[in-house]
Write a protein that holds these residues in place. Structure first.
Motif, PDB file in Angstrom:
ATOM      1  N   GLN A 111       0.802  -1.228   0.000  1.00  0.00           N
ATOM      2  CA  GLN A 111       0.000   0.000   0.000  1.00  0.00           C
ATOM      3  C   GLN A 111       0.834   1.276   0.000  1.00  0.00           C
ATOM      4  O   GLN A 111       0.299   2.372   0.123  1.00  0.00           O
ATOM      5  CB  GLN A 111      -0.930   0.003   1.232  1.00  0.00           C
ATOM      6  N   GLY A 112       2.161   1.170  -0.149  1.00  0.00           N
ATOM      7  CA  GLY A 112       3.009   2.346  -0.037  1.00  0.00           C
ATOM      8  C   GLY A 112       3.028   3.246  -1.254  1.00  0.00           C
ATOM      9  O   GLY A 112       3.530   4.376  -1.180  1.00  0.00           O
ATOM     10  N   TRP A 113       2.514   2.792  -2.363  1.00  0.00           N
ATOM     11  CA  TRP A 113       2.540   3.584  -3.592  1.00  0.00           C
ATOM     12  C   TRP A 113       1.426   4.636  -3.591  1.00  0.00           C
ATOM     13  O   TRP A 113       0.469   4.551  -2.835  1.00  0.00           O
ATOM     14  CB  TRP A 113       2.403   2.688  -4.822  1.00  0.00           C
ATOM     15  N   SER A 114       1.560   5.595  -4.475  1.00  0.00           N
ATOM     16  CA  SER A 114       0.504   6.595  -4.672  1.00  0.00           C
ATOM     17  C   SER A 114       0.507   7.028  -6.133  1.00  0.00           C
ATOM     18  O   SER A 114       1.458   6.778  -6.868  1.00  0.00           O
ATOM     19  CB  SER A 114       0.715   7.810  -3.761  1.00  0.00           C
ATOM     20  N   ILE A 115      -0.574   7.669  -6.529  1.00  0.00           N
ATOM     21  CA  ILE A 115      -0.690   8.209  -7.884  1.00  0.00           C
ATOM     22  C   ILE A 115      -0.879   9.715  -7.772  1.00  0.00           C
ATOM     23  O   ILE A 115      -1.732  10.192  -7.018  1.00  0.00           O
ATOM     24  CB  ILE A 115      -1.866   7.571  -8.643  1.00  0.00           C
ATOM     25  N   GLY A 116      -0.044  10.445  -8.499  1.00  0.00           N
ATOM     26  CA  GLY A 116      -0.143  11.896  -8.466  1.00  0.00           C
ATOM     27  C   GLY A 116      -0.176  12.458  -9.866  1.00  0.00           C
ATOM     28  O   GLY A 116      -0.099  11.731 -10.864  1.00  0.00           O
ATOM     29  N   ALA A 122      12.158  15.017 -19.605  1.00  0.00           N
ATOM     30  CA  ALA A 122      12.526  14.286 -20.820  1.00  0.00           C
ATOM     31  C   ALA A 122      11.329  13.718 -21.545  1.00  0.00           C
ATOM     32  O   ALA A 122      11.436  13.319 -22.699  1.00  0.00           O
ATOM     33  CB  ALA A 122      13.494  13.152 -20.463  1.00  0.00           C
ATOM     34  N   ASP A 123      10.184  13.603 -20.865  1.00  0.00           N
ATOM     35  CA  ASP A 123       8.994  13.053 -21.520  1.00  0.00           C
ATOM     36  C   ASP A 123       8.483  14.017 -22.576  1.00  0.00           C
ATOM     37  O   ASP A 123       8.529  15.227 -22.400  1.00  0.00           O
ATOM     38  CB  ASP A 123       7.870  12.810 -20.501  1.00  0.00           C
ATOM     39  N   SER A 124       7.993  13.462 -23.659  1.00  0.00           N
ATOM     40  CA  SER A 124       7.382  14.305 -24.680  1.00  0.00           C
ATOM     41  C   SER A 124       5.983  14.653 -24.219  1.00  0.00           C
ATOM     42  O   SER A 124       5.060  13.872 -24.377  1.00  0.00           O
ATOM     43  CB  SER A 124       7.349  13.561 -26.017  1.00  0.00           C
ATOM     44  N   GLY A 125       5.849  15.797 -23.588  1.00  0.00           N
ATOM     45  CA  GLY A 125       4.566  16.163 -23.004  1.00  0.00           C
ATOM     46  C   GLY A 125       4.483  15.603 -21.606  1.00  0.00           C
ATOM     47  O   GLY A 125       4.829  14.459 -21.359  1.00  0.00           O
ATOM     48  N   SER A 126       4.069  16.408 -20.646  1.00  0.00           N
ATOM     49  CA  SER A 126       3.979  15.927 -19.268  1.00  0.00           C
ATOM     50  C   SER A 126       2.876  14.899 -19.150  1.00  0.00           C
ATOM     51  O   SER A 126       1.762  15.114 -19.635  1.00  0.00           O
ATOM     52  CB  SER A 126       3.700  17.102 -18.319  1.00  0.00           C
ATOM     53  N   PRO A 127       3.150  13.750 -18.516  1.00  0.00           N
ATOM     54  CA  PRO A 127       2.092  12.757 -18.313  1.00  0.00           C
ATOM     55  C   PRO A 127       1.032  13.303 -17.375  1.00  0.00           C
ATOM     56  O   PRO A 127       1.316  14.092 -16.474  1.00  0.00           O
ATOM     57  CB  PRO A 127       2.842  11.577 -17.688  1.00  0.00           C
ATOM     58  N   ARG A 128      -0.205  12.880 -17.568  1.00  0.00           N
ATOM     59  CA  ARG A 128      -1.288  13.331 -16.700  1.00  0.00           C
ATOM     60  C   ARG A 128      -1.128  12.786 -15.297  1.00  0.00           C
ATOM     61  O   ARG A 128      -1.426  13.455 -14.314  1.00  0.00           O
ATOM     62  CB  ARG A 128      -2.636  12.901 -17.277  1.00  0.00           C
ATOM     63  N   HIS A 129      -0.677  11.518 -15.198  1.00  0.00           N
ATOM     64  CA  HIS A 129      -0.526  10.892 -13.897  1.00  0.00           C
ATOM     65  C   HIS A 129       0.786  10.136 -13.835  1.00  0.00           C
ATOM     66  O   HIS A 129       1.292   9.658 -14.858  1.00  0.00           O
ATOM     67  CB  HIS A 129      -1.679   9.910 -13.615  1.00  0.00           C
ATOM     68  N   ALA A 170       5.556   7.271 -15.576  1.00  0.00           N
ATOM     69  CA  ALA A 170       4.333   7.817 -16.157  1.00  0.00           C
ATOM     70  C   ALA A 170       3.267   6.743 -16.290  1.00  0.00           C
ATOM     71  O   ALA A 170       3.560   5.588 -16.630  1.00  0.00           O
ATOM     72  CB  ALA A 170       4.634   8.430 -17.524  1.00  0.00           C
ATOM     73  N   LEU A 171       2.036   7.131 -16.015  1.00  0.00           N
ATOM     74  CA  LEU A 171       0.879   6.257 -16.208  1.00  0.00           C
ATOM     75  C   LEU A 171       0.135   6.701 -17.460  1.00  0.00           C
ATOM     76  O   LEU A 171      -0.249   7.860 -17.591  1.00  0.00           O
ATOM     77  CB  LEU A 171      -0.059   6.338 -15.000  1.00  0.00           C
ATOM     78  N   THR A 172      -0.068   5.759 -18.376  1.00  0.00           N
ATOM     79  CA  THR A 172      -0.818   6.058 -19.595  1.00  0.00           C
ATOM     80  C   THR A 172      -2.285   5.684 -19.476  1.00  0.00           C
ATOM     81  O   THR A 172      -3.102   6.111 -20.281  1.00  0.00           O
ATOM     82  CB  THR A 172      -0.211   5.306 -20.784  1.00  0.00           C
ATOM     83  N   HIS A 173      -2.597   4.863 -18.470  1.00  0.00           N
ATOM     84  CA  HIS A 173      -3.979   4.417 -18.297  1.00  0.00           C
ATOM     85  C   HIS A 173      -4.200   4.088 -16.829  1.00  0.00           C
ATOM     86  O   HIS A 173      -3.469   3.300 -16.240  1.00  0.00           O
ATOM     87  CB  HIS A 173      -4.258   3.181 -19.162  1.00  0.00           C
ATOM     88  N   LEU A 174      -5.205   4.729 -16.227  1.00  0.00           N
ATOM     89  CA  LEU A 174      -5.610   4.410 -14.855  1.00  0.00           C
ATOM     90  C   LEU A 174      -6.743   3.394 -14.917  1.00  0.00           C
ATOM     91  O   LEU A 174      -7.752   3.626 -15.587  1.00  0.00           O
ATOM     92  CB  LEU A 174      -6.074   5.668 -14.123  1.00  0.00           C
ATOM     93  N   SER A 175      -6.584   2.297 -14.220  1.00  0.00           N
ATOM     94  CA  SER A 175      -7.506   1.183 -14.373  1.00  0.00           C
ATOM     95  C   SER A 175      -8.225   0.864 -13.072  1.00  0.00           C
ATOM     96  O   SER A 175      -7.613   0.800 -12.010  1.00  0.00           O
ATOM     97  CB  SER A 175      -6.754  -0.060 -14.852  1.00  0.00           C
ATOM     98  N   GLN A 176      -9.525   0.616 -13.170  1.00  0.00           N
ATOM     99  CA  GLN A 176     -10.292   0.144 -12.017  1.00  0.00           C
ATOM    100  C   GLN A 176     -10.108  -1.346 -11.784  1.00  0.00           C
ATOM    101  O   GLN A 176     -10.436  -1.846 -10.712  1.00  0.00           O
ATOM    102  CB  GLN A 176     -11.780   0.424 -12.232  1.00  0.00           C
TER     103      GLN A 176
END
Length: 598
Positions: free
Chosen positions: A29-34, A42-49, A63-69
């Motif tokens: 449970q130590g991870w988080s999404i921001g 260095a990313d081409s365009g800032s990732p949303r998450h 970088a997260l490209t897809h947030l999944s339920q």
């Protein structure tokens, strides 16, 4: 700037990192999404998450490209270590492994020895995936232009368990072993044959044909079999088919050596037509054979040593007898899309004390894909759902694209229609059988073989009956309907416990993987697919069922249980022998079905 094609090691690292992190996110449970502001210049365009991992006094971002339920997140490496005042540096996948292994909050305080084993397996898995990427065996027409055959789909699964930290680890295998005996390379191999004295043979059969006769029939039906092998039966001997890797391992076993010295075993060597490994590796298939073979292998794959236990063989016989009687007839009448690859026979050897030599066990499994049916269009669900190196595409998305192009329909509409047919023909029969007949099938992705008709899912071929269980509340009725079946030979669970197991195997492992594959490819939103799943479950629950416990659990529970593959693997637990409670090591996940809305 000239763009270069990613190297196979880079692609293998992406695939391995995704499976590792998806498993870690379930167990820890130590991870988080921001948000992605400042995550990587260095990313081409800032990732949303971004996924944030606080490790050993530092924070790792990806970088997260897809947030999944449903836990099927999309990740886009590289990984960045965020230092003081926002300084960043790229972290390689092997370095990320080291950081995770050394993190006390993940590994615990006493993790040195376990950590070394874990690292070895994770890096071995990475190397195996990289080698498979460099040696593809399937042509581009499979899935893109036509449905696969059974063995083509088995060979299409290249990357292993999609939520596991070491998805392609194979302890005891060398690289040459992997290339020779793993399905993703497409290579065949001849069986080794042993001629054995009947007095050291242990066998069982649930049908009119003895297991020794099943083995002999394999030599009779094989056009390439040497007559000298067949003649052993005329001499009163029993033929034992052996996986060539296992045969070589057993030659080092003192018990086998003693039996060979006494003349009870004659090693006849390799003979006959080629067989091919299926996606489980220890189960093998040949187009000429009426039986597939499931072999004991002294080999650890992911969480388990792949040695078959005698009681597993007996479970296979008993469920085969049950399905051959009135219970099976009613199931077949109500769920015509549901089929089972029965396991009606097994052979094993005994040592001089009469003890079963588990490493010699061979199980005979129905082969509905032989002879004229060898090209029947089917695909193991794990191969359909496997996410490609690009982090988006899959055999399923390719198949739906083919259907949509052929029909001139919108891909989104085709994806939803495919999913609804999958639920109707594959998932709901399993739930209906549990609710009305008390049978629990371990329907994870690798045990579900989907029959296809121009890409559409039309049938379910379930395999691996040795893990089948019974719901305790149904035992009196099952015993009355099948008095000759030893129900106590199988797993027996109360309805609430069985609901949680089905919730993991069928829903979290299998159905959620379908949802994830469709959503990652941009073919449908998870919200729409979850709404369709909830509607299908509600429709099934509205029928006059004997037991709605599992459906109520899926529809109303705030959480679903999922196997904690990360910690099971890290703690070096052998699920076959070290686990008495199947739910030990499971973790709770938020249940997205409960809140799904049309």
């Amino acid at each position: 700037m000239i763009e270069t094609k990613p190297r196979t090691l880079e692609l293998a690292s992406r695939i391995s990192a995704r499976a590792l992190l998806l498993s870690l996110m379930r167990d820890w449970q130590g991870w988080s999404i921001g948000n992605g502001d400042g995550a990587s210049a260095a990313d081409s365009g800032s990732p949303r998450h971004v996924l944030k991992l606080p490790l050993a006094g530092r924070e790792i971002h990806v970088a997260l490209t897809h947030l999944s339920q449903v836990g099927a997140h999309g990740l886009r490496p590289p990984f960045y270590e965020i230092g003081p005042e926002g300084a960043m540096r790229v972290v390689s996948f092997p370095e990320l492994l080291n950081l995770i292994t050394a993190e006390p909050g993940i590994a615990g305080a006493d993790s040195d020895v376990r950590g070394l084993v874990f690292l070895r397996r994770a890096l071995d898995s990475l190397a195996t995936i990289e080698d498979a990427l460099r040696h593809p065996c399937l042509g581009e027409a499979v899935f893109a232009e036509r449905d696969p055959s059974f063995i083509e789909a088995e060979q299409a699964l290249r990357f292993g368990h999609n939520v596991h930290p070491t998805p392609r680890s194979r302890d005891q295998f060398t690289l040459e072993d992997t290339r020779r005996f793993s399905p993703e390379y497409g290579r065949g191999f001849a069986l080794h044959w042993w001629s054995v004295s009947p007095q050291i043979v242990l066998q069982g059969s649930s049908r009119g044909q003895a297991a020794s006769e099943m083995a002999a029939s394999l030599t009779i039906d094989d056009p390439a079999m040497e007559p000298a092998i067949r003649r052993q039966v005329d001499e009163g001997r029993v033929l034992l088919p052996m996986h060539p890797w296992q045969a070589s391992q057993l030659m080092l076993d003192p018990a086998i050596t003693r039996l060979m010295t006494a003349g009870d075993i004659r090693a006849l060597g390799p003979a006959g037509s080629n067989w091919h490994a299926t996606s489980s590796l220890r189960s093998i298939h040949a187009a000429h054979a009426a039986w597939m073979l499931k072999m004991s292998l002294n080999l650890r794959l992911t969480n388990s040593q792949r040695i078959i236990e005698p009681y597993e063989c007996e479970r296979g016989l008993e469920i085969d007898k049950l399905l051959a009687g009135p219970v099976g007839q009613r199931i077949a009448a109500r769920f015509p899309s549901f089929r089972v690859m029965g396991e009606p026979g097994y052979l094993a050897l005994r040592d001089e004390t009469g003890a079963t030599l588990r490493s010699t066990i061979v199980v005979f499994r129905d082969n509905p894909f032989s002879g004229d049916r060898q090209h029947s269009p089917v695909a193991v669900l794990a191969a359909l759902c496997e996410i490609g190196p690009d982090g988006r595409s899959s055999a399923l998305s390719t198949t739906i694209g083919r259907i949509a192009s052929r029909q001139g329909s919108a891909p989104a509409a085709t994806a939803l229609a495919w999913f609804e047919r999958f639920l109707h023909n594959v998932a709901l029969p399993l739930l209906g059988i549990q609710a009305d007949h008390g049978l629990l099938f371990g329907a994870h992705q690798q045990n579900i073989v989907v029959g296809l008709d121009d890409g559409w899912p039309v049938t379910l071929h379930f395999r691996d009956c040795q893990g089948t269980g019974y719901v305790r509340e149904f035992l009196p009725e099952l015993a009355a309907q099948a008095p000759d079946v030893r129900l106590e030979a199988g797993h027996v669970f109360d309805s609430a416990y069985a609901a949680r197991l089905a919730g993991y195997y069928l829903i979290v492992n299998s159905v959620f993987s379908v949802i994830g594959a469709l959503a990652l490819a941009g073919l449908a939103s998870e919200e729409r697919l979850l709404a369709a799943l909830r509607a299908a479950l509600l429709a099934l629950a509205a029928q006059p069922l004997r037991d709605r416990t599992c459906l109520d659990y899926l529809l109303t529970s705030p959480t679903l249980l999922s196997k904690g593959n990360f910690m099971i693997c890290f703690r070096n637990i052998n699920e076959n022998t070290d686990v008495t409670d199947p739910l030990a090591g499971y973790v709770e996940l938020p249940n997205p079905i409960a809140g799904a809305r049309s």
